[in-house]
Write an enzyme that holds these catalytic residues in place. Sequence first.
Site: not given
Length: 810
Positions: A327, A771
């Site tokens: 990510c 994330h």
Amino acid sequence: MDKTLHEVLDSVRPPDPHKKVYKDECMYSFDSPDSETGLYICMKECYGFGKKFVEEYSRKSGNRVFLHLQRRHKIVVKSEEPVKKKPTKLAIDVEGGFDSNETKYTVEEHKSVVVLPEWKVLALSDEQMPPLVVVAVDDILALESATKGAELAAMSNTWEGDVLKPSKHALSLKQLDNGVKVPPSGWQCRYPGCNLTTNLWLNLTDGAILCGRRYHDGSGGNNHAVEYFYQTKYPLAVKLGTITPEGADVYSYDEDDMVLDPLLSQHLAHFGIDIMSLKKTEKTMLELEIDANSKIGEWDVIQESGQELTPLYGPGYTGMRNLGNSCYLNSCVQVLFNIPDFINKYPTQAQHYFSQTELSAAAHSFNFQMAKLGQGLLSGDYSKESDPNSEYAVHNGISPNLFKLVVGQGHHEFSSKKQQDVHEYLLHLFMHIERNSRGKENPLDSLRFKVEERRQCTESKCVSYTDVSDNYILSLPVPMEHAQNTEEVAKYEKLQRELSDQGKHITKPSEIVRPIISLKSCLNAFRAAEMIDDFYSSAAKRKVTVSKCSSIKTFPPYLLLHMRKFTISENWTPKKLDVSLVVPDVLDLTSFKGQGRQTGEDEFPPDDRPDAAATPEVVLDEGVISQLMDMGFGMESCKRAVFHTKNTGAESAMNWIMEHMGDADFADPFVPPGAAASAKSLTPFVADENGLQLLMAMGFSSEQAVRALRATDNNPERATDWIFSHGDDSPSEEMETEETTPTSSQCRDTSGKYRLKAFISHMGTSTDVGHYVCHINKDGRWVIYNDEKVAESKNPPKDLAYVYLYESMD
């Protein structure tokens, strides 16, 4: 036998076990077996192609036989979907981990042999299929794909963490026959005065039950279990409440790590515990980490969870699939490919890179993979709305497998599947761009700026001004002492402690109170003066204290701001500053512009010390040298770069390397100027014979091999990458570079008035986990890019970002 196939059997060659088979994605695009038209694999050279490119390849190469792979995803009716489970692993898209795709499918696979240009399709089940073709098909399907093979070779870990190892104490553990039997419930820490009933650990030597460690936030236990180990040296303990027939959390205090106990059932039975009858009542250590990294109030806000977001499709709205903690990569490139210079450099010139690069080198070519990635994101080919009447799903989003491998090659962190820091990855990516843009159009010129450093003697008031060139990212401190709501934060932290003592926590995002700090305060902290001792003042003629402050000398068309949210706490543990930043949509930086020497300021006079002309001793910053070596450069080259940039940091040293990689002494042992003898004259470069033979066996010329080995300190692996990334350089060009002063990259200057264009946010407690998502202001609206999901943003969380991109209003 089919006549057409019989005529083209010379286009079929079963791959040997070491052949690279590109069967995951097209060499030129992101078509894959999951795409609408599938993937066509050359049965002679094992290159994969989408339907748009396969005919052209067949015509140029003369290879006409292809294995066609296609997977169609049939949507599962919602009533058939299983109940969604809570994550049990700190991972994405693996069994037990976080699920990035809520829609479920069944997969239908189709395989066939296709002959071009007739587009004749032959079923694999055809009994008349030539044995040569059958063998080739079987071998292609059986061999590991090129991308998977490279990934496995590079990957050291996944987000699930290191694989637990059996404890060295497990097989030889001596258990005391003290008659202790542990009841199935009602446990309590036995330490005098400690009445904790949670986070309890059973010592497997004597059955003592004691509380675990105290966490950094004050929760957890009172450290009695670890203190007991220091007294007794009994090494293994199991966490009560985590014991199930499948296992439990076992910790080795001696090995200071979570471990496996192969004899756990036997060890527990010693204390009367039947492992088959127990159910889990406590959270495992991994579940606690998952909770910490998916805490409400940050993940939900940044991802805009709980809101009906409208998906967006078409060019520029293409998502990127998560390859396992990629990510950070996805967020970075999504933002960069919204800068015109990057678009013009790569996707606009994609056909040039495609036509000028041999397929054998394409997988290793940085410019090729950047162009392919940019074209995939901006084409709209992988961002199409599903037909609501179709039972099959559209396979949207791209998987940047080869791009990730090229950028991460040789780097032990970026080649792994671990989570990474966006700021560090951007610098690493910019290093590749610089390396592959020498003497050519450089998209980093849109981000490049100068910083002006002013030093003033506190005694004589004389000044000096220095310009620090080639910065890409303005890194700003976050001054917690300038929070605008200190009283509210103090009350909130007190409430947190009180609830923690009761085993409770704040769960509603609306109840969370974060320190509020303005971006202007961060900019002022960057500009604030710092005092430097032991600076020799040629005006005072002795060592004095000087004040040093920084300003922005040039304002780039696009300005990247990095907020230093990750720091070290008082007990030397990593800590993330959970703050709310007041970030304006329109930013005026004109007051932060460096103005140079002002009227009435006196410069330091020339240094008239007898030894002033001699080169002063410079203590090289080992931290910067280590950081540069992690990027793939040799130690001597890194020493030389840090010396010539006067310890001003990794960015300036890296840019020095980019400009001097062609220097004849670039990889020679470094001896500072002014030393008794030059390293070059004492130890001229000699190419490693084994490395030279290895590179020449791969098809490179002797001259190419020597140049590459010299530039990479005789490292054959990095030398291969160097050759691929310098394929356009001729020996004459390198000699010209060596004999002339390199041309400095350009720093464009604008008015200093900016508008917020994009930002990247991080969720989690440290850069090692969590994330990343990004938000981009596109076509007059804010858009959230959360891996392969792209949607219109309703409440962009500008205050929680980690990196901001501002666009000049000029």
